[in-house]
Design an enzyme around this catalytic site. Structure first.
Site, mmCIF file in Angstrom:
data_model
loop_
_atom_site.group_PDB
_atom_site.id
_atom_site.type_symbol
_atom_site.label_atom_id
_atom_site.label_comp_id
_atom_site.label_asym_id
_atom_site.label_seq_id
_atom_site.Cartn_x
_atom_site.Cartn_y
_atom_site.Cartn_z
ATOM 1 N N GLN A 78 0.819 -1.197 -0.132
ATOM 2 C CA GLN A 78 -0.204 -0.032 -0.080
ATOM 3 C C GLN A 78 0.954 1.298 -0.027
ATOM 4 O O GLN A 78 1.079 1.894 0.887
ATOM 5 C CB GLN A 78 -0.923 -0.128 1.181
ATOM 6 C CG GLN A 78 -1.896 1.150 1.320
ATOM 7 C CD GLN A 78 -3.118 0.847 0.482
ATOM 8 O OE1 GLN A 78 -3.720 -0.266 0.585
ATOM 9 N NE2 GLN A 78 -3.631 1.736 -0.197
ATOM 10 N N PHE A 79 1.275 1.627 -1.276
ATOM 11 C CA PHE A 79 2.193 2.950 -1.275
ATOM 12 C C PHE A 79 1.541 4.251 -0.904
ATOM 13 O O PHE A 79 2.183 5.073 -0.426
ATOM 14 C CB PHE A 79 2.829 3.004 -2.636
ATOM 15 C CG PHE A 79 1.912 3.461 -3.762
ATOM 16 C CD1 PHE A 79 1.749 4.948 -4.006
ATOM 17 C CD2 PHE A 79 1.099 2.720 -4.516
ATOM 18 C CE1 PHE A 79 0.898 5.403 -4.874
ATOM 19 C CE2 PHE A 79 0.277 3.082 -5.523
ATOM 20 C CZ PHE A 79 0.329 4.568 -5.703
ATOM 21 N N THR A 80 -0.121 3.940 -0.966
ATOM 22 C CA THR A 80 -0.416 5.465 -0.461
ATOM 23 C C THR A 80 -0.324 5.610 0.910
ATOM 24 O O THR A 80 -1.006 6.720 1.406
ATOM 25 C CB THR A 80 -2.109 5.417 -1.144
ATOM 26 O OG1 THR A 80 -2.707 4.030 -0.404
ATOM 27 C CG2 THR A 80 -2.305 4.966 -2.477
#
Length: 150
Positions: A78-80
């Site tokens: 989950q880069f966000t």
């Protein structure tokens, strides 16, 4: 390294309409990596997660870890989690780790958990995923090594 941890009754992840992984009781963990993260963050956060006491004991008190409760972990990249929305309305993701580095640490993190005897399901790194979560409680915990390892 950041993790958004949710206690779940069930969770699964699908890519292109096909379920690629799923668990029953356990944790759904969204994991974000930044470029400065390394093996120390993987070791610290995976151990913290394995010992995090957020499952009910016989009296209903949160005294059990995922291993104590016999649960599994669904690990989703989950880069966000590194979104920066301080300016304007469109978040910047410049703080997120470069994909090659992040994927390497994501895989090390999954392996570290497996090395502790935890069953781990994973999403597909970099894919557009649909995550189904049956949040239990709800219990949602934020873990950030930048804060925890000071």
């Amino acid at each position: 390294m950041r993790a958004l941890v949710q206690r779940v009754r069930a969770a699964s992840v699908a890519v292109d309409g096909i379920e690629v992984s799923g668990i029953g009781c356990g944790l759904c963990v969204f994991l974000g990596v930044e470029d400065s993260d390394g093996d120390a963050e993987v070791a610290f956060l995976s151990a913290k997660l394995a010992r995090l006491r957020i499952f009910g004991d016989s009296e209903g008190k949160m005294n059990l870890s995922v291993t104590d409760a016999g649960g599994s972990i669904l690990l989703v990249s989950q880069f966000t989690l590194y979104a920066d929305a301080r300016k304007g309305n469109r978040p910047s993701f410049i703080g997120a780790g470069k994909p090659q580095h992040a994927e390497k640490l994501y895989n090390k993190f999954a392996d570290a958990l497996r090395g502790m005897g935890i069953e781990v399901g994973t999403g597909v790194f970099g894919a557009d995923m649909l995550v189904h979560i049956e949040n239990d409680g709800p219990v949602t915990i934020w873990l950030d090594t930048a804060e925890l390892m000071r």
